[in-house]
Design an enzyme around this catalytic site. Structure first.
Site, PDB file in Angstrom:
ATOM      1  N   LEU A   9       0.834  -1.204   0.316  1.00 26.18           N
ATOM      2  CA  LEU A   9      -0.022   0.003  -0.024  1.00 26.18           C
ATOM      3  C   LEU A   9       0.867   1.242   0.025  1.00 26.18           C
ATOM      4  O   LEU A   9       0.646   2.331  -0.660  1.00 26.18           O
ATOM      5  CB  LEU A   9      -0.859   0.047   1.115  1.00 26.18           C
ATOM      6  CG  LEU A   9      -1.875  -1.052   1.315  1.00 26.18           C
ATOM      7  CD1 LEU A   9      -2.777  -0.899   2.374  1.00 26.18           C
ATOM      8  CD2 LEU A   9      -2.742  -1.027  -0.146  1.00 26.18           C
ATOM      9  N   HIS A  10       2.066   1.387   0.508  1.00 24.47           N
ATOM     10  CA  HIS A  10       2.762   2.504   0.721  1.00 24.47           C
ATOM     11  C   HIS A  10       3.542   2.673  -0.792  1.00 24.47           C
ATOM     12  O   HIS A  10       3.989   3.835  -0.866  1.00 24.47           O
ATOM     13  CB  HIS A  10       3.933   2.392   1.605  1.00 24.47           C
ATOM     14  CG  HIS A  10       5.118   1.549   1.235  1.00 24.47           C
ATOM     15  ND1 HIS A  10       6.458   1.534   1.910  1.00 24.47           N
ATOM     16  CD2 HIS A  10       5.368   0.428   0.210  1.00 24.47           C
ATOM     17  CE1 HIS A  10       7.299   0.576   1.238  1.00 24.47           C
ATOM     18  NE2 HIS A  10       6.618   0.053   0.209  1.00 24.47           N
ATOM     19  N   ASP A  11       3.265   1.874  -1.789  1.00 24.11           N
ATOM     20  CA  ASP A  11       3.625   2.246  -3.049  1.00 24.11           C
ATOM     21  C   ASP A  11       2.620   3.170  -3.951  1.00 24.11           C
ATOM     22  O   ASP A  11       2.993   3.457  -4.916  1.00 24.11           O
ATOM     23  CB  ASP A  11       3.966   0.840  -3.794  1.00 24.11           C
ATOM     24  CG  ASP A  11       5.132   0.171  -3.353  1.00 24.11           C
ATOM     25  OD1 ASP A  11       5.904   0.738  -2.861  1.00 24.11           O
ATOM     26  OD2 ASP A  11       5.164  -0.825  -3.597  1.00 24.11           O
ATOM     27  N   GLN A  40       4.138   6.713   3.341  1.00 22.42           N
ATOM     28  CA  GLN A  40       4.092   5.856   4.387  1.00 22.42           C
ATOM     29  C   GLN A  40       3.053   6.297   5.396  1.00 22.42           C
ATOM     30  O   GLN A  40       2.646   7.412   5.341  1.00 22.42           O
ATOM     31  CB  GLN A  40       5.320   6.078   5.479  1.00 22.42           C
ATOM     32  CG  GLN A  40       6.610   5.550   4.912  1.00 22.42           C
ATOM     33  CD  GLN A  40       6.440   3.890   4.374  1.00 22.42           C
ATOM     34  OE1 GLN A  40       6.741   3.728   2.990  1.00 22.42           O
ATOM     35  NE2 GLN A  40       6.278   3.222   5.338  1.00 22.42           N
TER      36      GLN A  40
END
Length: 337
Positions: A245-247, A302
């Site tokens: 998800l942080h991508d 993040q």
């Protein structure tokens, strides 16, 4: 009576330490590229011997080893010979797990300089591969994909072991590891939980690496696909999104969690393993700085636990739980009712 004025600040070392920190990163990357820690563990050498063996000049070699010793990565014996410290030997010598050198070596081609960071900020676009998006580059260049997969493998082993203990996998039978790279986390989970099976859903170029390196071919399979465009494999009680998800942006993250919802049966769980920023966004420093990595490499950021809980709730999940696993990592889990 007026309040006393605060004393003027006279210590500039905290600012200077931030400024000088990238030199440490550069020195570490050079040492890794030279395989210096591996060489010195096999045979301690003094500075002049290092320069001669590696075909370097004496003055810069002395500067490098002094820096590495000051950083706690090298130590000297009574004959002024250098060898790795125990911590450096544990993480910076190839063929040991977890070897962090694959991650560190990415800095040679993809170091975040002030100029490249400013470009990313002006255009809100990743810069690691110039004008080409990271995932498109990996599809087109298997060698790039392999280097990146090895880097992700190097930082996933210790968190994988912690994840295996942080969640109750006892009732689970099958795990879908979305964007799971070389299958590092899945393979660790299979070792710890003998009744578990896993499927890694990845790009075709990466699936070939999984098939070549799998230690559990009877229980680990790879399915090639695009996590946004293709339907996710079904028949799993768990969906794992580790550093996925942080991508991506929150909107894209919501799309991925909608796909996780569709792939899971009622009672199934989604596991999000990430380096979280505190809800007040005041740290930890390392996780806050990784947001700059995401700006440079991807379209993401993040997240805080609260942000992930909001996205999970919107996707229909409940029973959101947050627990630290190891180091800077945390597990956010949620259930499909």
């Amino acid at each position: 009576m007026p309040e006393p004025r605060p004393a003027p600040l006279t210590d500039d070392t905290p600012i200077y330490d931030i400024y000088i920190a990238n030199r440490a990163s550069a020195a570490l990357a050079v040492a890794v590229r030279l395989r210096l820690f591996e060489r010195l563990e096999a045979r301690p050498l003094d500075s002049d011997q290092i320069a001669q063996e590696l075909e370097l000049q004496p003055r810069p070699t002395r500067a490098l080893v002094i820096a590495l010793e000051s950083l706690g990565l090298l130590e000297r014996d009574v004959k002024e010979r250098y060898r790795p410290t125990a911590r450096a030997a544990a993480f910076l010598v190839p063929d040991r797990e977890p070897y962090l050198g694959w991650l560190i070596d990415l800095d040679f081609e993809h170091f975040i300089t002030p100029e490249r960071l400013m470009t990313a900020m002006k255009h809100n676009r990743e810069q690691a591969y110039g004008d080409q998006a990271v995932w498109e580059s990996h599809e087109a260049d298997p060698a790039q994909a392999e280097r990146f997969a090895k880097a992700m493998h190097s930082i996933s082993l210790r968190p994988a072991s912690a994840l295996a203990e942080a969640f109750d996998f006892g009732a689970a039978r099958s795990l879908l590891d979305v964007g799971g790279g070389q299958g590092t986390i899945s393979q660790v989970l299979l070792e710890r939980h003998p009744d578990l099976r896993a499927t890694v859903f990845e790009l075709a170029t990466v699936c070939r690496l999984i098939e070549a390196s799998s230690t559990r071919p009877d229980r680990l399979s790879a399915v090639a696909g695009d996590m946004f465009e293709d339907e996710w494999p079904t028949g799993h009680d768990l969906v794992l999104l580790s550093q996925i998800l942080h991508d991506w942006s929150p909107d894209d993250g919501a799309r991925l969690l909608e796909k996780a919802w569709n792939a899971l049966p009622s009672g199934g769980s989604v596991l999000i393993h990430e380096k979280l920023v505190a809800d007040d966004q005041k740290g930890p420093v390392a996780n806050a700085l990784v947001s700059l990595d995401m700006l440079f490499w991807t379209e993401g950021q993040q997240y805080t636990a609260a942000e992930l809980a909001t996205i999970l709730d919107a996707a229909g999940f409940d029973s959101v739980t947050v627990r630290p696993t190891c180091g800077y990592w945390s597990l956010v889990s949620a259930r499909k009712p």
